[in-house]
Design an enzyme around this catalytic site. Structure first.
Site, PDB file in Angstrom:
ATOM      1  N   LEU A 108       1.027  -1.069   0.116  1.00  0.00           N
ATOM      2  CA  LEU A 108      -0.014   0.120   0.018  1.00  0.00           C
ATOM      3  C   LEU A 108       1.000   1.265   0.052  1.00  0.00           C
ATOM      4  O   LEU A 108       1.956   1.364   0.504  1.00  0.00           O
ATOM      5  CB  LEU A 108      -0.779  -0.012   1.300  1.00  0.00           C
ATOM      6  N   ASP A 109       0.368   2.116  -0.847  1.00  0.00           N
ATOM      7  CA  ASP A 109       1.436   3.328  -0.851  1.00  0.00           C
ATOM      8  C   ASP A 109       1.372   4.152   0.878  1.00  0.00           C
ATOM      9  O   ASP A 109       0.534   3.821   1.408  1.00  0.00           O
ATOM     10  CB  ASP A 109       0.767   4.406  -1.738  1.00  0.00           C
ATOM     11  N   ARG A 110       2.481   4.977   0.791  1.00  0.00           N
ATOM     12  CA  ARG A 110       2.571   5.501   2.095  1.00  0.00           C
ATOM     13  C   ARG A 110       1.298   6.443   2.586  1.00  0.00           C
ATOM     14  O   ARG A 110       1.076   6.689   3.783  1.00  0.00           O
ATOM     15  CB  ARG A 110       3.765   6.491   2.120  1.00  0.00           C
TER      16      ARG A 110
END
Length: 184
Positions: free
Chosen positions: A41-43
Site C-alpha cells: 500500500l502506498d505511504r
C-alpha cells in the site's frame, strides 16, 4: 498450514521494514520474524495489508493471474455521479492502458472509520463523497489514477478487503494472525 498476518497499515507508514530516512515502516508495528508483505500500500494509503511467512502464499496473493479482488473505500473530491461510476465499472483508460472493469458504488462515509492524522484537506466550497471500488489488478497507484481520470481526485484511500481477508475491526497499527488454506 501457512500463516497470514492481517495488518491495518496506518497513514504515512512505508510497506517495508527499513528506511534510510528514518520514516515509519512495518518494523515499527510487525514483530514477527520471517513475515513479509504480500503486496503493498502506498505511504499515503491506509488499511489492510497482508503479510505471510510462506513464499508460495506471498506469490499467490500478489500474482495477477489469481485475480484476488481488492476492495477500497475511497473519499473523493466532489459528488460522485452515475457517469463516473459507469466509467469505473467499464474500465478506465490510463497512460499505461485500459484498466479491467471495476465494481464501483457510491457509499456513505463508514461510521466505524477512524480519524486520519493528519486530516485530509478540506475545501469549504467543494464537497466530498465516498465510494467502494473493487479491482482485480494492481497497477501503480491505480485507484487514485482511476478516480482522477473520471474527474474525482482521491483524498483518502483505505483498503478494506483482499480476496477472503477483511480489515474487520482492526484499528490502525493492529494486526491479527490467521492460518489459511488459500494455497493452490
Amino acid at each position: 498450514m501457512p500463516k497470514i498476518l492481517l495488518f491495518n497499515k496506518p497513514f504515512d507508514v512505508l510497506c517495508q521494514f527499513t528506511d534510510e530516512l528514518g520514516r515509519p515502516t512495518l518494523a515499527d508495528y510487525i514483530h514477527q520474524p520471517e513475515f513479509y508483505a504480500a503486496g503493498r500500500l502506498d505511504r499515503d494509503s491506509e488499511g489492510l495489508l497482508l503479510l505471510t511467512d510462506n513464499g508460495r502464499l506471498q506469490q499467490q496473493i500478489t500474482d495477477p493471474k489469481f485475480k484476488l479482488a481488492k476492495t477500497y473505500l475511497v473519499q473523493v473530491e466532489g459528488e460522485v455521479d452515475t457517469l463516473a461510476l459507469k466509467q469505473l465499472s467499464q474500465g478506465v483508460r490510463l497512460k499505461d492502458g485500459l484498466t479491467l472493469p471495476a465494481e464501483a458504488k457510491r457509499i456513505e462515509q463508514p461510521d466505524w472509520l477512524w480519524p486520519r492524522n493528519p486530516p485530509i484537506r478540506e475545501r469549504k466550497t467543494i464537497p466530498t463523497s465516498w465510494l467502494a471500488l473493487t479491482i482485480r489488478e494492481g497497477k501503480n497507484r491505480q485507484v487514485r489514477r482511476m478516480t482522477a481520470a473520471v474527474g474525482f481526485p482521491t483524498l483518502r484511500l483505505i483498503r478494506s478487503q483482499i480476496g477472503p481477508f477483511q480489515l474487520g475491526a482492526l484499528q490502525p497499527g493492529e494486526s491479527q494472525m490467521l492460518t489459511t488454506n488459500l494455497l493452490k
